[in-house]
Enzyme design. Structure first.
Site, PDB file in Angstrom:
ATOM      1  N   HIS A 195      -1.730  -5.529   1.421  1.00 40.81           N
ATOM      2  CA  HIS A 195      -2.976  -6.249   1.160  1.00 40.81           C
ATOM      3  C   HIS A 195      -2.669  -7.664   0.712  1.00 40.81           C
ATOM      4  CE1 HIS A 195      -6.911  -7.322  -0.529  1.00 40.81           C
ATOM      5  NE2 HIS A 195      -6.232  -7.811  -1.549  1.00 40.81           N
TER       6      HIS A 195
ATOM      7  N   ARG B 243      -1.739 -14.758   3.797  1.00 39.84           N
ATOM      8  CA  ARG B 243      -2.466 -14.102   4.887  1.00 39.84           C
ATOM      9  C   ARG B 243      -1.730 -14.303   6.214  1.00 39.84           C
ATOM     10  NH1 ARG B 243      -6.921 -10.653   4.025  1.00 39.84           N
ATOM     11  NH2 ARG B 243      -7.923 -11.488   5.891  1.00 39.84           N
TER      12      ARG B 243
ATOM     13  N   LYS C 143       0.842  -1.202   0.000  1.00 38.57           N
ATOM     14  CA  LYS C 143       0.000   0.000   0.000  1.00 38.57           C
ATOM     15  C   LYS C 143       0.882   1.259   0.000  1.00 38.57           C
ATOM     16  CE  LYS C 143      -3.848  -2.395   2.289  1.00 38.57           C
ATOM     17  NZ  LYS C 143      -4.646  -2.515   3.553  1.00 38.57           N
TER      18      LYS C 143
ATOM     19  N   GLU D 260      -9.133 -10.373  -7.970  1.00 43.22           N
ATOM     20  CA  GLU D 260      -8.259  -9.208  -7.791  1.00 43.22           C
ATOM     21  C   GLU D 260      -7.111  -9.198  -8.809  1.00 43.22           C
ATOM     22  OE1 GLU D 260      -7.319  -9.444  -3.611  1.00 43.22           O
ATOM     23  OE2 GLU D 260      -9.388  -8.974  -3.033  1.00 43.22           O
TER      24      GLU D 260
ATOM     25  N   TYR E  12     -12.265  -2.911  -3.238  1.00 42.49           N
ATOM     26  CA  TYR E  12     -12.815  -3.018  -1.881  1.00 42.49           C
ATOM     27  C   TYR E  12     -14.340  -2.995  -1.870  1.00 42.49           C
ATOM     28  CZ  TYR E  12      -8.258  -2.558   0.477  1.00 42.49           C
ATOM     29  OH  TYR E  12      -6.990  -2.780   0.965  1.00 42.49           O
TER      30      TYR E  12
ATOM     31  N   ASN F   4      -1.741  -0.154   7.339  1.00 42.01           N
ATOM     32  CA  ASN F   4      -1.256  -1.514   7.628  1.00 42.01           C
ATOM     33  C   ASN F   4      -0.437  -2.131   6.491  1.00 42.01           C
ATOM     34  OD1 ASN F   4      -3.335  -2.155   5.933  1.00 42.01           O
ATOM     35  ND2 ASN F   4      -4.475  -3.407   7.399  1.00 42.01           N
TER      36      ASN F   4
END
Ligand code: DAT
Ligand code: MG
Length: 151
Positions: free
Chosen positions: A117, A87, A11, A128, A51, A114
């Site tokens: 992604h 993840r 990000k 995505e 999103y 954070n």
């Protein structure tokens, strides 16, 4: 079908903080295969589509503003179980709850900054990657190292 794929993105805060190399390195060292990589200034409509499941959330406008606030680094990674494993490498959404050793646990303190992604399901990984990459931007290759990583 080939190997499972996931969409990972550094990000804008991660790019600005110079964390791109560190983040790519963690996925490389784990043994996943890079299939796509680019730096990109995300337009608002793409951020909203990416999103879309969160569009009713109160933080949605801030989230879109954050993701479009500077360039991101887009990646497609592939490997067995890569969606769930990525993840785990990334850690919990809230970096203060993320375990040390994870990317968010080691490198971030705020949910709204954070750093990274990762797709949350195989279906979303496909969706995505389709949103962020054109077919010609994805590379099908077999690293020479593959027999040392996969049985
Ligand atoms: P993740 O990025 O771990 O998949 P998510 O899909 O639930 O988490 O949310 C997407 C992003 O939205 C998340 O990385 C940061 C932001 N976000 C999520 N929950 C939030 C909250 N309660 N307050 C502010 N931002 C939030
Ligand atoms: Mg998510």
């Amino acid at each position: 079908g080939g190997l499972e794929q996931t969409y990972v993105m550094v990000k804008p805060d991660g790019v600005q903080r110079g964390l791109v190399g560190e983040i790519i390195s963690r996925f490389e060292k784990k043994g996943f295969r890079l299939a796509g990589l680019k730096m990109f200034q995300c337009p608002e409509d793409l951020a909203k589509k990416h999103y879309e499941e969160l569009q009713e959330k109160p933080f949605f406008p801030k989230l879109v503003k954050y993701i479009t606030s500077g360039p991101v680094v887009c990646m497609a990674w592939e490997g067995p179980g890569v969606v769930a494993s990525a993840r785990k490498l990334i850690g919990s959404t809230n970096p203060l709850q993320a375990e040390p050793g994870t990317i968010r646990g080691d490198l971030a303190v705020a949910v709204g900054r954070n750093v990274i992604h990762g797709s949350d399901s195989v279906a979303n990984g496909e969706r995505e990657i389709g949103l962020w990459f054109g077919e010609a931007e994805l590379c099908k290759w077999q690293p020479e190292l593959t027999p040392w990583l996969l049985e």
